[in-house]
Design a protein around this motif. Structure first.
Motif, PDB file in Angstrom:
ATOM      1  N   SER A   4       0.832  -1.205   0.000  1.00  0.00           N
ATOM      2  CA  SER A   4       0.000   0.000   0.000  1.00  0.00           C
ATOM      3  C   SER A   4       0.868   1.256   0.000  1.00  0.00           C
ATOM      4  O   SER A   4       0.591   2.204  -0.723  1.00  0.00           O
ATOM      5  N   SER A   5       1.924   1.261   0.802  1.00  0.00           N
ATOM      6  CA  SER A   5       2.836   2.403   0.847  1.00  0.00           C
ATOM      7  C   SER A   5       3.564   2.572  -0.473  1.00  0.00           C
ATOM      8  O   SER A   5       3.769   3.693  -0.940  1.00  0.00           O
ATOM      9  N   ASN A   6       3.974   1.461  -1.078  1.00  0.00           N
ATOM     10  CA  ASN A   6       4.633   1.526  -2.383  1.00  0.00           C
ATOM     11  C   ASN A   6       3.718   2.149  -3.417  1.00  0.00           C
ATOM     12  O   ASN A   6       4.133   2.980  -4.220  1.00  0.00           O
ATOM     13  N   SER A   7       2.471   1.734  -3.415  1.00  0.00           N
ATOM     14  CA  SER A   7       1.496   2.257  -4.361  1.00  0.00           C
ATOM     15  C   SER A   7       1.261   3.743  -4.134  1.00  0.00           C
ATOM     16  O   SER A   7       1.204   4.525  -5.082  1.00  0.00           O
ATOM     17  N   ALA A  10       4.265   5.650  -5.462  1.00  0.00           N
ATOM     18  CA  ALA A  10       4.239   5.717  -6.929  1.00  0.00           C
ATOM     19  C   ALA A  10       3.167   6.695  -7.390  1.00  0.00           C
ATOM     20  O   ALA A  10       3.399   7.484  -8.317  1.00  0.00           O
ATOM     21  N   ASP A  11       2.009   6.674  -6.736  1.00  0.00           N
ATOM     22  CA  ASP A  11       0.941   7.610  -7.089  1.00  0.00           C
ATOM     23  C   ASP A  11       1.405   9.047  -6.883  1.00  0.00           C
ATOM     24  O   ASP A  11       1.141   9.913  -7.715  1.00  0.00           O
ATOM     25  N   LEU A  14       3.679  10.111  -9.683  1.00  0.00           N
ATOM     26  CA  LEU A  14       2.902  10.376 -10.897  1.00  0.00           C
ATOM     27  C   LEU A  14       2.159  11.708 -10.786  1.00  0.00           C
ATOM     28  O   LEU A  14       2.053  12.450 -11.773  1.00  0.00           O
ATOM     29  N   GLU A  15       1.659  12.016  -9.597  1.00  0.00           N
ATOM     30  CA  GLU A  15       1.011  13.316  -9.379  1.00  0.00           C
ATOM     31  C   GLU A  15       2.025  14.446  -9.546  1.00  0.00           C
ATOM     32  O   GLU A  15       1.727  15.472 -10.169  1.00  0.00           O
ATOM     33  N   LEU A  16       3.206  14.267  -8.976  1.00  0.00           N
ATOM     34  CA  LEU A  16       4.255  15.279  -9.104  1.00  0.00           C
ATOM     35  C   LEU A  16       4.643  15.460 -10.570  1.00  0.00           C
ATOM     36  O   LEU A  16       4.834  16.591 -11.031  1.00  0.00           O
ATOM     37  N   VAL A  87      10.294  12.256 -22.011  1.00  0.00           N
ATOM     38  CA  VAL A  87      10.238  10.878 -21.515  1.00  0.00           C
ATOM     39  C   VAL A  87       9.356  10.870 -20.274  1.00  0.00           C
ATOM     40  O   VAL A  87       9.514  11.725 -19.403  1.00  0.00           O
ATOM     41  N   SER A  88       8.434   9.916 -20.187  1.00  0.00           N
ATOM     42  CA  SER A  88       7.554   9.856 -19.026  1.00  0.00           C
ATOM     43  C   SER A  88       8.139   8.970 -17.936  1.00  0.00           C
ATOM     44  O   SER A  88       8.956   8.082 -18.204  1.00  0.00           O
ATOM     45  N   LEU A  89       7.677   9.210 -16.735  1.00  0.00           N
ATOM     46  CA  LEU A  89       8.065   8.366 -15.609  1.00  0.00           C
ATOM     47  C   LEU A  89       7.621   6.927 -15.857  1.00  0.00           C
ATOM     48  O   LEU A  89       8.355   5.983 -15.545  1.00  0.00           O
ATOM     49  N   ALA A  90       6.454   6.756 -16.451  1.00  0.00           N
ATOM     50  CA  ALA A  90       5.962   5.410 -16.762  1.00  0.00           C
ATOM     51  C   ALA A  90       6.935   4.671 -17.680  1.00  0.00           C
ATOM     52  O   ALA A  90       7.172   3.470 -17.507  1.00  0.00           O
TER      53      ALA A  90
END
Length: 100
Positions: A4-7, A10-11, A14-16, A87-90
């Motif tokens: 959950s913390s990892n997610s 990562a979220d 992605l927001e940043l 280049v995207s983070l993804a």
């Protein structure tokens, strides 16, 4: 760190990334990110390099508070560098996954 913390982490990244993308379209006088990107990819790369050296020096000195602060600067400037490079983070995360 839990799944959950990892997610959540990562979220947040992605927001940043999305905030940086939106700031890239702002006027340079209104946003540090826009101003940095307006100076060109060479300047963005130079700034990223400066922050990376500061992180390495903080780590070598053993100052964990400085390491946290400098690591945050490195991550932020990495995302700005990726934005400036198109280049995207993804894409970076997918590259890391492919190396596993």
């Amino acid at each position: 760190m839990s799944q959950s913390s990892n997610s959540a982490s990562a979220d947040f990244l992605l927001e940043l990334e999305a905030v940086i993308r939106s700031r890239a379209e702002a006027a340079p006088q209104e946003s540090y990110t826009a101003r940095l990107l307006s100076e060109g990819i060479q300047r963005v790369a130079q700034k990223f390099g400066e922050e990376a050296v500061e992180l390495a020096l903080a780590a070598a000195s053993g100052q964990s508070a400085d390491v946290r602060a400098e690591a945050a600067d490195v991550i932020y400037h990495l995302l700005v560098l990726l934005q400036g490079s198109g280049v995207s983070l993804a894409e970076v995360l997918e590259e890391l996954r492919s190396r596993r």
